[in-house]
Design a protein around this motif. Structure first.
Motif, PDB file in Angstrom:
ATOM      1  N   ARG A 370     -12.610  -7.084  -7.276  1.00 59.85           N
ATOM      2  CA  ARG A 370     -12.774  -6.202  -6.123  1.00 59.85           C
ATOM      3  C   ARG A 370     -11.727  -6.513  -5.055  1.00 59.85           C
ATOM      4  O   ARG A 370     -11.118  -5.615  -4.461  1.00 59.85           O
ATOM      5  N   ALA A 371     -11.519  -7.813  -4.832  1.00 55.75           N
ATOM      6  CA  ALA A 371     -10.537  -8.211  -3.826  1.00 55.75           C
ATOM      7  C   ALA A 371      -9.123  -7.824  -4.250  1.00 55.75           C
ATOM      8  O   ALA A 371      -8.309  -7.370  -3.433  1.00 55.75           O
ATOM      9  N   GLN A 372      -8.814  -8.006  -5.541  1.00 56.95           N
ATOM     10  CA  GLN A 372      -7.488  -7.691  -6.043  1.00 56.95           C
ATOM     11  C   GLN A 372      -7.177  -6.207  -5.873  1.00 56.95           C
ATOM     12  O   GLN A 372      -6.035  -5.828  -5.572  1.00 56.95           O
ATOM     13  N   ALA A 373      -8.185  -5.367  -6.025  1.00 60.86           N
ATOM     14  CA  ALA A 373      -7.974  -3.931  -5.879  1.00 60.86           C
ATOM     15  C   ALA A 373      -7.572  -3.548  -4.463  1.00 60.86           C
ATOM     16  O   ALA A 373      -6.994  -2.477  -4.235  1.00 60.86           O
ATOM     17  N   ARG A 374      -7.871  -4.426  -3.493  1.00 59.34           N
ATOM     18  CA  ARG A 374      -7.552  -4.137  -2.095  1.00 59.34           C
ATOM     19  C   ARG A 374      -6.227  -4.760  -1.652  1.00 59.34           C
ATOM     20  O   ARG A 374      -5.817  -4.578  -0.504  1.00 59.34           O
ATOM     21  N   VAL A 375      -5.588  -5.502  -2.546  1.00 63.63           N
ATOM     22  CA  VAL A 375      -4.277  -6.056  -2.212  1.00 63.63           C
ATOM     23  C   VAL A 375      -3.296  -4.896  -2.034  1.00 63.63           C
ATOM     24  O   VAL A 375      -3.204  -4.012  -2.891  1.00 63.63           O
ATOM     25  N   PRO A 376      -2.577  -4.864  -0.925  1.00 65.44           N
ATOM     26  CA  PRO A 376      -1.627  -3.761  -0.706  1.00 65.44           C
ATOM     27  C   PRO A 376      -0.657  -3.610  -1.879  1.00 65.44           C
ATOM     28  O   PRO A 376      -0.196  -4.603  -2.456  1.00 65.44           O
ATOM     29  N   ARG A 377      -0.366  -2.401  -2.209  1.00 58.77           N
ATOM     30  CA  ARG A 377       0.494  -2.129  -3.353  1.00 58.77           C
ATOM     31  C   ARG A 377       1.840  -2.833  -3.226  1.00 58.77           C
ATOM     32  O   ARG A 377       2.365  -3.365  -4.206  1.00 58.77           O
ATOM     33  N   ARG A 378       2.373  -2.849  -2.013  1.00 59.68           N
ATOM     34  CA  ARG A 378       3.680  -3.460  -1.824  1.00 59.68           C
ATOM     35  C   ARG A 378       3.652  -4.951  -2.140  1.00 59.68           C
ATOM     36  O   ARG A 378       4.560  -5.479  -2.792  1.00 59.68           O
ATOM     37  N   LEU A 379       2.595  -5.642  -1.695  1.00 56.70           N
ATOM     38  CA  LEU A 379       2.462  -7.075  -1.990  1.00 56.70           C
ATOM     39  C   LEU A 379       2.264  -7.300  -3.478  1.00 56.70           C
ATOM     40  O   LEU A 379       2.841  -8.226  -4.058  1.00 56.70           O
ATOM     41  N   ALA A 380       1.439  -6.454  -4.116  1.00 54.83           N
ATOM     42  CA  ALA A 380       1.219  -6.591  -5.558  1.00 54.83           C
ATOM     43  C   ALA A 380       2.519  -6.434  -6.329  1.00 54.83           C
ATOM     44  O   ALA A 380       2.814  -7.188  -7.266  1.00 54.83           O
TER      45      ALA A 380
END
Length: 500
Positions: A370-380
């Motif tokens: 759940r937390a990973q899904a909220r990581v900003p796309r740019r950071l991912a």
């Protein structure tokens, strides 16, 4: 069958699969004797280990009888399957027709595999006799083998220690001497960590060498490059023959292709570059683990290898890069697998409650998803690119040589010590990102009687090189040391085993 005696004083449960196959083929031993010896050992140690979760002993005995009949009827020069009559075990998440295929998920209890995975079927077609399937971590997604369906697997050297994961059942069975080799899978250390914790050899093949087809949870196009099926064995000489059996395309896995496998016997250690990476890891290895690596490097230097050192600061981001790559590359997550298995929707309140059908490690994983899904796309995207940079840097640094690296920061941790601590993956996951072959090699025991070891990493497609180094280290340090722990000894001795 006429059997010569006095050729060796070693019992069958100490021999390599190659030695057993030769003894059976040349009628110095019978497949029935060999299979019964391993069944007797499994019956003795499994109550303490909880490693074998489903057996097929009656079918194995019938297959052994048929193997002996085939040997007896064969002409002197008639070729026979290379593993004819040799017993083995297979990780429960790898499909074996008729046996459970659940990866420890309670909702899949009783679900058998309809057909065998290609890698398992290739072993069977080569004459191997499957004794049963072994325990995994839930969903095969953590480095400790525990689930609510089968329970926890214990280390053959110390019951308070983990057997590793997710192929921990295989590690424990092979490490206890109850199986000459096994088949596991590795998406983030799942062959190497249990092999290390249980004191045996394990090989993660090069990317695309063995097909991923037939494991549950299944791979998809995104995470398949991180995944590999591979062997665990008590003797290093079995790794290359087993790899030759399971390698090659299956017409389903799009990245499994034809590969020209080299021969470890052709590898010269003289002037072989050996790389050690220092002060670059987010979790620093213990003195014992670094000492083991130094001894391995010293043994290779004595054989003529050229040892060098370097730092690689990018490795400090390896765990974050790996976890992000794994999460963002796949179109389906752990929650989706559980729902598809019939577990129902797993809400946040359920994840925070004690008990239930899922382990703490799985519940933490679902929260992390759940937390990973909220990581900003740019950071991912930055972390995924960091993983790609690490992969390129490793490939270039290793070149035609090998890298030596501890598999974990310490010897086998106590149960539960790794849960919620992803940094334990630091020393293994960079090589999944790079798709490189890695041979976990045992290096004796520490002062507490726990296995030491080192990963030998080679260039892509150079599996024979890492295996050749493992063979040399086995020659110098002795390889697998059968456990003589009190908790296994107190179970009593198995029935008298035949000797050859």
């Amino acid at each position: 069958m006429t059997r010569e005696v006095g050729l060796s004083t070693r019992v069958f449960t100490d021999m390599s699969a190659s030695e057993l196959a030769t003894a059976i083929r040349h009628r110095r031993a019978s497949a029935v004797e060999v299979v019964e010896a391993h069944i007797a050992t499994l019956r003795r140690v499994n109550p303490a280990l909880n490693a074998l979760v489903a057996d097929r002993f009656d079918a194995a005995r019938a297959a052994a009888t048929a193997a002996d009949a085939r040997v007896a009827a064969a002409a002197p020069d008639e070729p026979l399957p290379p593993l004819l009559g040799v017993p083995c075990t297979i990780k429960e998440s790898v499909a074996v027709a008729g046996l459970p295929n659940t990866a420890g998920v309670v909702a899949r209890a009783g679900v058998p595999a309809a057909t065998s995975a290609p890698v398992a079927q290739r072993l069977i077609d080569a004459g191997a006799i499957v004794l049963g399937v072994t325990n995994t971590s839930e969903l095969c997604l953590w480095v400790e083998t525990e689930n609510r369906l089968y329970g926890r697997t214990r280390n053959p050297y110390d019951p308070s220690r983990t057997a590793g994961g997710s192929s921990g059942g295989e590690g424990a069975v092979v490490g206890s001497g109850a199986s000459p080799f096994g088949l596991g899978s590795d998406i983030g250390g799942s062959i190497r960590i249990p092999s290390f914790c249980c004191g045996v050899f394990g090989h993660k093949p090069s990317r695309g060498l063995s097909p991923a087809t037939g494991s549950w949870p299944p791979c998809d196009d995104g995470n398949r490059p991180l995944f590999a099926h591979g062997p665990l064995a008590r003797r290093a000489e079995d790794l290359m023959p087993l790899l030759r059996v399971i390698a090659g395309p299956d017409g389903v896995d799009p990245i499994a292709g034809v590969a020209a496998l080299g021969d470890p016997a052709d590898v010269s250690l003289r002037d072989l570059p050996v790389l050690l990476i220092d002060e670059s890891w987010p979790l620093v290895a213990s003195d014992d683990m670094l000492w083991a690596r130094e001894r391995a490097a010293g043994a290779l230097a004595a054989a003529g290898a050229r040892v060098r050192r370097r730092r690689m600061p990018a490795l400090r981001r390896a765990v974050d890069a790996y976890l992000t790559t794994l999460a963002r590359s796949s179109g389906i997550g752990a929650r989706d697998f559980l729902f598809a298995a019939g577990a129902g929707e797993v809400g946040l309140s359920a994840l925070l409650r004690r008990g239930g059908p899922h382990t703490v490690a799985t519940r933490l994983l679902l929260v992390a998803e759940r937390a990973q899904a909220r990581v900003p796309r740019r950071l991912a995207e930055q972390l995924i690119r960091a993983g790609e940079t690490i992969a390129v840097e490793l490939r270039e640094a290793i070149g035609d040589g090998v890298l030596l690296e501890p598999p974990l920061a310490t010897a086998a941790p106590r149960h539960g010590r790794t849960v919620g601590r992803p940094w334990w993956l630091a020393h293994v996951v960079p090589f999944n990102l790079a798709g490189l072959p890695v041979t976990q090699t045992p290096l004796g025991l520490d002062r507490d009687g726990l296995p030491l070891g080192v990963q030998v990493v080679a260039g892509h497609g150079r599996d024979h090189v890492s295996i050749a180094v493992a063979l040399e280290l086995e020659r110098v340090f002795g390889g697998w040391t059968p456990p003589k722990t009190r908790y296994l000894a107190d179970l009593g001795e198995p029935a008298e085993l035949s000797r050859i």
